[in-house]
Design a protein around this motif. Structure first.
Motif, PDB file in Angstrom:
ATOM      1  N   ASP A 167     102.317 -64.739 -23.976  1.00  0.00           N
ATOM      2  CA  ASP A 167     102.338 -65.731 -22.894  1.00  0.00           C
ATOM      3  C   ASP A 167     100.959 -65.851 -22.253  1.00  0.00           C
ATOM      4  OD1 ASP A 167     105.006 -65.992 -23.409  1.00  0.00           O
ATOM      5  OD2 ASP A 167     105.693 -64.876 -21.653  1.00  0.00           O
ATOM      6  N   ILE A 168     100.299 -64.712 -22.076  1.00  0.00           N
ATOM      7  CA  ILE A 168      98.971 -64.711 -21.462  1.00  0.00           C
ATOM      8  C   ILE A 168      97.997 -65.512 -22.321  1.00  0.00           C
ATOM      9  CG2 ILE A 168      96.980 -63.251 -20.892  1.00  0.00           C
ATOM     10  CD1 ILE A 168      99.023 -61.056 -20.127  1.00  0.00           C
ATOM     11  N   GLU A 169      98.055 -65.299 -23.638  1.00  0.00           N
ATOM     12  CA  GLU A 169      97.144 -66.024 -24.533  1.00  0.00           C
ATOM     13  C   GLU A 169      97.429 -67.523 -24.491  1.00  0.00           C
ATOM     14  OE1 GLU A 169      95.302 -64.550 -27.970  1.00  0.00           O
ATOM     15  OE2 GLU A 169      96.728 -62.887 -28.160  1.00  0.00           O
ATOM     16  N   THR A 170      98.687 -67.891 -24.431  1.00  0.00           N
ATOM     17  CA  THR A 170      99.051 -69.313 -24.350  1.00  0.00           C
ATOM     18  C   THR A 170      98.474 -69.934 -23.081  1.00  0.00           C
ATOM     19  OG1 THR A 170     101.114 -68.894 -25.546  1.00  0.00           O
ATOM     20  CG2 THR A 170     100.981 -70.939 -24.282  1.00  0.00           C
ATOM     21  N   ILE A 171      98.571 -69.217 -21.982  1.00  0.00           N
ATOM     22  CA  ILE A 171      98.050 -69.716 -20.697  1.00  0.00           C
ATOM     23  C   ILE A 171      96.522 -69.810 -20.747  1.00  0.00           C
ATOM     24  CG2 ILE A 171      97.798 -69.177 -18.232  1.00  0.00           C
ATOM     25  CD1 ILE A 171     100.636 -67.841 -18.488  1.00  0.00           C
ATOM     26  N   LEU A 172      95.864 -68.767 -21.282  1.00  0.00           N
ATOM     27  CA  LEU A 172      94.400 -68.767 -21.351  1.00  0.00           C
ATOM     28  C   LEU A 172      93.882 -69.974 -22.143  1.00  0.00           C
ATOM     29  CD1 LEU A 172      93.710 -64.962 -21.910  1.00  0.00           C
ATOM     30  CD2 LEU A 172      92.876 -66.336 -19.998  1.00  0.00           C
ATOM     31  N   LYS A 173      94.613 -70.382 -23.180  1.00  0.00           N
ATOM     32  CA  LYS A 173      94.185 -71.520 -24.003  1.00  0.00           C
ATOM     33  C   LYS A 173      94.248 -72.847 -23.239  1.00  0.00           C
ATOM     34  CE  LYS A 173      95.472 -69.236 -28.316  1.00  0.00           C
ATOM     35  NZ  LYS A 173      96.513 -69.086 -29.356  1.00  0.00           N
ATOM     36  N   GLU A 174      94.997 -72.865 -22.117  1.00  0.00           N
ATOM     37  CA  GLU A 174      95.112 -74.080 -21.297  1.00  0.00           C
ATOM     38  C   GLU A 174      93.983 -74.175 -20.270  1.00  0.00           C
ATOM     39  OE1 GLU A 174      97.508 -76.575 -21.421  1.00  0.00           O
ATOM     40  OE2 GLU A 174      98.133 -75.614 -23.297  1.00  0.00           O
ATOM     41  N   THR A 175      93.157 -73.145 -20.178  1.00  0.00           N
ATOM     42  CA  THR A 175      92.079 -73.133 -19.186  1.00  0.00           C
ATOM     43  C   THR A 175      90.750 -73.492 -19.851  1.00  0.00           C
ATOM     44  OG1 THR A 175      91.667 -70.766 -19.534  1.00  0.00           O
ATOM     45  CG2 THR A 175      93.256 -71.376 -17.815  1.00  0.00           C
ATOM     46  N   PRO A 176      89.786 -73.990 -19.081  1.00  0.00           N
ATOM     47  CA  PRO A 176      88.485 -74.350 -19.655  1.00  0.00           C
ATOM     48  C   PRO A 176      87.738 -73.132 -20.196  1.00  0.00           C
ATOM     49  CG  PRO A 176      88.760 -75.255 -17.432  1.00  0.00           C
ATOM     50  CD  PRO A 176      89.861 -74.271 -17.639  1.00  0.00           C
ATOM     51  N   GLU A 177      86.880 -73.342 -21.189  1.00  0.00           N
ATOM     52  CA  GLU A 177      86.071 -72.232 -21.699  1.00  0.00           C
ATOM     53  C   GLU A 177      85.052 -71.793 -20.659  1.00  0.00           C
ATOM     54  OE1 GLU A 177      84.253 -72.055 -25.525  1.00  0.00           O
ATOM     55  OE2 GLU A 177      85.880 -73.224 -26.443  1.00  0.00           O
ATOM     56  N   ALA A 178      84.497 -72.754 -19.936  1.00  0.00           N
ATOM     57  CA  ALA A 178      83.459 -72.451 -18.947  1.00  0.00           C
ATOM     58  C   ALA A 178      84.105 -71.993 -17.639  1.00  0.00           C
ATOM     59  CB  ALA A 178      82.589 -73.687 -18.716  1.00  0.00           C
TER      60      ALA A 178
END
Length: 530
Positions: A167-178
């Motif tokens: 779930d954490i990885e799924t959420i992180l992918k929704e956030t900007p790289e910068a």
């Protein structure tokens, strides 16, 4: 440019400084002192820090300082393993942001999602939530993370244990790289290290050195008290201890002032030391303490830093510190120069888990002692009276007093005269009004005599076994596993019997604790469940 204020060696806006001062902060904890400058420089950070080290403020202060208050979109996302922690973190962020135009919102399961959607529409800059409910909002498109500049993973190892890593990885992918990413974890298992390498950019790694967290030469004990009887319990310990000089620690400046007033009203020579004192006032207090004109110094952590006084026989934690490292620094004020020392802590029921955390950090079991009774106080005062009488007799110069005794001996028994004189000189009856700590009334829980039956919200579907229950209770409540009674495990809940005198400790230690990766609700059972 807005005004800046100093917080230890750190510099913040006046609005942040005023807010944290009102919260009782006087100086940064080690994790704050190390993490905040790095975060203000824009770096990613991995902090190996336990609960209670001040890590929430370590990430909240720089986030609040750097976010754009005019933009009402979500700029910071904090993930926590449980709703209790989400609420706690959001509340602390709100207090720190009191004078800044910034809003925080806790998002978690069990609360109306419609209320959360409405709050998000109104606009918040910081969202604190559990992975499951955050994902729910992302699927509904009621939470958008494209403007997130700060990402915090709080207690990452516990989220891993609870199965949230995907779930954490799924959420992180929704956030900007910068963005800046901050990861806090008490331990660093392989999965957390992999996650950090994948999503953090050249992170700075911070950790508390466990080498410093041992003080074996100091005798460490604690007393269990209720909040309303803590001061009376302290007085009993003071009255039965052979104290040369004692430092008593409180969490806040207000706590110091109130305790000094309470002790002085009871006839103790005490003075206070905290951050509001001028240097001249501080010097005066320390001079009186060093010279023995005041035997009790009541202080906050920041005020006592750097104190090096050889004759401190007792350090007393009137309030347990939230930061386990502060506990080590506190008790290190005694046992100086190779001398022995005693560290005493008062623990109220809701602090049992904090006590266990401190024990784990210092790798030492702190001994529990029974609070001294009135009879103990009386016996100690009796010994003191006999010592003082013997010294006075040896010194002589009693002719004036002998004349009084001889005159009164015509009408009164000489033993009664002596007893009355002692009563005038030593008021040893004033402590009798102390009411013993009232035990929690569990009522009839359907347990065997002398036992209390507790309900736990975990069962066979969670793959829990009796040994899991015994091991967790023994470790968290600090009681021998062999005293735990009958355990009955059903599909979705469990009953366990524990000794009546340990039931309150087990209840406070285990409620909201984790067994087999699941947060457990614990409460006294009802007799009809038997």
């Amino acid at each position: 440019m807005y005004d800046k204020k100093k917080f230890g060696n750190l510099e913040f806006s006046k609005k942040i400084f005023n807010a944290i001062s009102e919260m009782g902060f006087e100086a940064p904890t080690p994790i704050q002192a190390e993490a905040i400058p790095l975060l203000m420089e824009g770096k990613d950070v991995i902090g190996q820090a336990q609960t209670g080290t001040g890590k929430t403020a370590a990430f909240a202060i720089p986030i609040i300082e750097m976010l754009n208050p005019r933009f009402r979109g979500v700029q910071a996302l904090v993930l926590t393993p449980t709703r209790e922690l989400a609420i706690q973190v959001a509340e602390e962020i709100t207090r720190i942001a009191k004078y800044k135009d910034a809003r925080a919102l806790a998002i978690y399961g069990g609360q109306s999602i419609d209320r959360q959607i409405l709050a998000l529409k109104r606009g918040v800059q910081i969202v604190v939530g559990t992975p499951g409910r955050i994902l729910d909002h992302l699927r509904r498109k009621t939470l958008r993370l494209q403007n997130v500049a700060f990402m915090v993973l709080d207690e990452a190892d516990e989220m891993l244990d609870m199965g949230f890593i995907e779930d954490i990885e799924t959420i992180l992918k929704e956030t900007p790289e910068a963005k800046q990413t901050l990861l806090f974890s008490a331990t660093m298992p392989r999965e957390i290290q992999v996650l950090a390498r994948k999503y953090l950019r050249d992170p700075e790694v911070l950790s508390v050195s466990k080498d410093e967290l041992t003080v074996p030469q100091i005798e460490q004990v604690y007393y269990e008290v209720k909040e309303f009887n803590k001061l009376e319990g302290l007085c009993r310990v003071l009255d039965t201890s052979e104290i040369k000089l004692a430092i008593i620690f409180c969490r806040t400046k207000r706590g110091v002032d109130e305790l000094v007033a309470g002790l002085e009203a009871r006839g103790y020579e005490a003075d206070g030391l905290h951050g509001d004192l001028t240097q001249a006032q501080r010097n005066r207090v320390m001079k009186k303490f060093r010279e023995g004109h005041v035997e009790i110094l009541v202080a906050t952590d920041v005020a006592a830093r750097g104190l090096d006084i050889d004759n401190v026989s007792h350090v007393i934690n009137y309030d347990l510190p939230q930061d386990p490292e502060s506990y080590v620094h506190r008790i290190g004020r005694t046992g100086r120069a190779g001398k022995s020392g005693i560290a005493v802590s008062f623990v109220i029921p809701k602090e049992y888990r904090l006590l266990r955390l401190i024990e784990k950090i210092i790798s030492t079991r702190i001994k529990r002692l029974r609070l001294p009774s009135f009879e103990d106080v009386f016996e100690r005062q009796r010994e003191i009276i006999i010592e003082k009488l013997s010294e006075t007799i040896e010194q002589g110069k009693l002719s004036h007093y002998r004349a009084i005794i001889e005159e009164m001996g015509n009408t009164h028994d000489t033993v009664d005269i002596a007893a009355a004189a002692l009563r005038l000189a030593f008021d040893i009856e004033g402590s009798q009004n102390f009411s013993e700590d009232a035990a929690v009334e569990f009522g009839n829980t359907g347990a065997e005599p002398g036992m209390v039956r507790l309900f736990m919200s975990i069962g066979r579907v969670d793959e829990v076994r009796p040994q899991d229950v015994v091991k967790t209770i023994a470790e968290e409540a600090g009681i021998p596993g062999k005293v735990i009674g009958a355990i009955k495990i059903f599909d979705r809940f469990t009953f366990v019997e524990v000794p009546q005198d340990a039931a309150e400790k087990v209840l406070y230690s285990m409620h909201k604790n984790v067994i087999k990766g699941k947060r457990v609700h614990v409460e006294p059972a009802k007799a009809r469940n038997r």
